[in-house]
Design an enzyme around this catalytic site. Structure first.
Site, PDB file in Angstrom:
ATOM      1  CE1 TYR A 112      -3.071  -3.002   0.309  1.00  0.00           C
ATOM      2  CE2 TYR A 112      -3.325  -2.568   2.647  1.00  0.00           C
ATOM      3  CZ  TYR A 112      -3.624  -3.321   1.532  1.00  0.00           C
ATOM      4  OH  TYR A 112      -4.486  -4.385   1.649  1.00  0.00           O
ATOM      5  CG  HIS A 180      -1.052  -8.585   0.170  1.00  0.00           C
ATOM      6  ND1 HIS A 180      -0.702  -7.258   0.247  1.00  0.00           N
ATOM      7  CD2 HIS A 180      -2.393  -8.600  -0.032  1.00  0.00           C
ATOM      8  CE1 HIS A 180      -1.791  -6.504   0.088  1.00  0.00           C
ATOM      9  NE2 HIS A 180      -2.807  -7.296  -0.086  1.00  0.00           N
ATOM     10  CB  SER A 260     -13.342  -4.763  -0.371  1.00  0.00           C
ATOM     11  OG  SER A 260     -12.147  -4.176  -0.788  1.00  0.00           O
ATOM     12  N   PRO A 261     -15.386  -4.933   2.772  1.00  0.00           N
ATOM     13  CG  PRO A 261     -15.655  -4.341   5.015  1.00  0.00           C
ATOM     14  CD  PRO A 261     -14.618  -4.423   3.929  1.00  0.00           C
ATOM     15  NE  ARG A 264     -11.844  -3.478  -4.728  1.00  0.00           N
ATOM     16  CZ  ARG A 264     -12.177  -4.770  -4.611  1.00  0.00           C
ATOM     17  NH1 ARG A 264     -13.449  -5.127  -4.602  1.00  0.00           N
ATOM     18  NH2 ARG A 264     -11.253  -5.699  -4.487  1.00  0.00           N
ATOM     19  N   GLY A 265     -16.674   0.723  -1.115  1.00  0.00           N
ATOM     20  CA  GLY A 265     -17.546   1.875  -0.953  1.00  0.00           C
ATOM     21  C   GLY A 265     -18.855   1.787  -1.696  1.00  0.00           C
ATOM     22  CG  PHE A 266     -21.139  -0.280  -5.551  1.00  0.00           C
ATOM     23  CD1 PHE A 266     -21.270   0.691  -6.528  1.00  0.00           C
ATOM     24  CD2 PHE A 266     -22.092  -1.291  -5.489  1.00  0.00           C
ATOM     25  CE1 PHE A 266     -22.324   0.659  -7.431  1.00  0.00           C
ATOM     26  CE2 PHE A 266     -23.139  -1.329  -6.378  1.00  0.00           C
ATOM     27  CZ  PHE A 266     -23.257  -0.347  -7.359  1.00  0.00           C
ATOM     28  N   GLY A 270     -22.842   5.761  -2.107  1.00  0.00           N
ATOM     29  CA  GLY A 270     -22.316   7.060  -2.519  1.00  0.00           C
ATOM     30  C   GLY A 270     -21.640   7.066  -3.881  1.00  0.00           C
TER      31      GLY A 270
END
Length: 386
Positions: A112, A180, A260-261, A264-266, A270
């Site tokens: 990251y 990872h 990403s629960p 990824r924001g979807f 928003g």
């Protein structure tokens, strides 16, 4: 903007209602810590222990057991792959707020940035050593601060990455060190033995693997017991239910950490087909599921979550997190955010108490809508499931 947002509770409307309280929460975090209720879970509670008002869960069993807060915090988006982000001082302030609210699990990785996310986590969280745990990940090759796109889990490389992560995170021992991505040239048993040696040397306490198959989990666990598996898991991506990964975690007593629960924001409501992602710092623009046509089609799933949450006082993000939490008491999601209002929203998920029948109703409604677009492009997809 969602077409149905006048009749549903969206993440944006939650932000507006939370904004007024944000300043007070910053000033008096101890007074306003989350009061978490026990959530019914097939006859079990979310947690058998609470600390500072926050439910805790245990990842792993036996000597691999690792007690953490029921919700963790994904640090990645503060510097990497999530478009614009606040300056460092604001990020540090938000991480401190998460600690004050009882979060004890913080997740980062060498890749990251690369490196910058670990550096931020180290600067922000080192003062809380003994109170919280920062987990990190190795595997993606990084040379001179740049990602090469290759995997490298050779024993000497793992040792090198371990020392470097300890330095950046300002720690004497890594609470948990994940692989990872699998390295096709290094057997899982060899990786596990290297980690076992690092544990004997007092440099690593627990370990985990990310996006690996059930067979790989068995092979690695037989050499050095795993504490957790980390994979993508949410209402729009349930592969771990089908490929045996969740089953083998249950069988072997290994915890599971969904990344990403909120997709990824979807699933927070928003994002729409007109959302622009920063071309220099946002991988969503490269993902098939985040192309305008796919977003337009998949918004129907967000609408279902919003409608489900509206009669229960929940936002769609809280519905998404709540669904994961009720799946098993050894599942600990790690949502990330750069906003205090979203942190508050995520943690308040723990206040809700829904029945198994209600969650089944949600699953049935979502399953009736086909998901459009793959989660990864071809290059990234080749790196998962090893």
């Amino acid at each position: 903007m969602e077409k149905n947002n006048k009749t549903s509770i969206s993440r944006r409307s939650f932000l507006k209602t939370a904004a007024a309280a944000g300043a007070a929460l910053t000033v008096q975090p101890a007074i306003n810590r989350i009061k978490a209720a026990n959530v019914a879970l097939n006859g079990e509670n979310v947690s058998s222990v609470k600390k500072d008002g926050m439910p805790h869960r245990t990842l792993g069993t036996g000597r691999a057991a690792f007690e953490v807060s029921a919700l963790g915090f994904g640090v990645m988006g503060m510097t990497y792959n999530r478009s614009r982000h606040p300056d460092k001082k604001q990020c540090i302030r938000l991480l401190h707020e998460a600690v004050e609210r009882g979060v004890t699990l913080f997740d980062t990785a060498i890749i990251y940035g690369p490196l910058t996310n670990e550096q931020l986590a180290g600067e922000a969280l080192a003062e809380f050593r003994g109170r919280i745990n920062v987990t990190t990940k190795f595997g993606h090759e990084v040379i001179d601060g740049k990602a090469t796109g290759r995997q490298d889990s050779r024993p000497a490389t793992i040792r090198h990455y371990c020392e470097e992560s300890l330095r950046r995170l300002r720690l004497d021992v890594l609470p948990m060190f994940y692989q990872h991505r699998a390295d096709p040239s290094v057997p899982a048993e060899e990786v596990a033995q290297t980690i076992a040696d690092l544990m004997k040397e007092g440099k690593v306490q627990h370990w985990g693997m990310c996006e690996v198959s059930a067979e790989t989990i068995r092979r690695a666990h037989a050499v050095c017991p795993l504490t957790a598996i980390q994979s993508e898991y949410h209402l729009m991506h349930r592969l771990v239910e089908e490929n045996g990964v969740l089953g083998v975690c249950r069988e072997l007593g290994i915890g599971f950490v969904p990344y990403s629960p909120i997709n990824r924001g979807f699933l927070g409501g928003g994002i729409n087909e007109y959302t622009l992602f920063d071309p220099t710092n946002d991988n969503r623009q490269t993902l098939p599921r985040f192309q305008p046509e796919a977003i337009r089609a998949n918004t129907r799933i967000v609408n279902v979550l919003q409608q489900f949450g509206r009669t229960r006082g929940m936002t769609s993000a809280q519905v998404a997190l709540g669904w994961l939490l009720q799946k098993a008491p050894w599942i600990v999601p790690i949502p990330g955010t750069t906003k205090l209002s979203h942190l508050e929203e995520n943690l308040r998920t723990l206040d809700f108490n829904l029945t198994p029948q209600e969650w089944l109703e949600l699953e049935t409604a979502v399953a009736a809508i086909p998901v459009v677009g793959e989660r990864y492009n071809a290059e990234q997809q080749r790196q998962v499931g090893g």
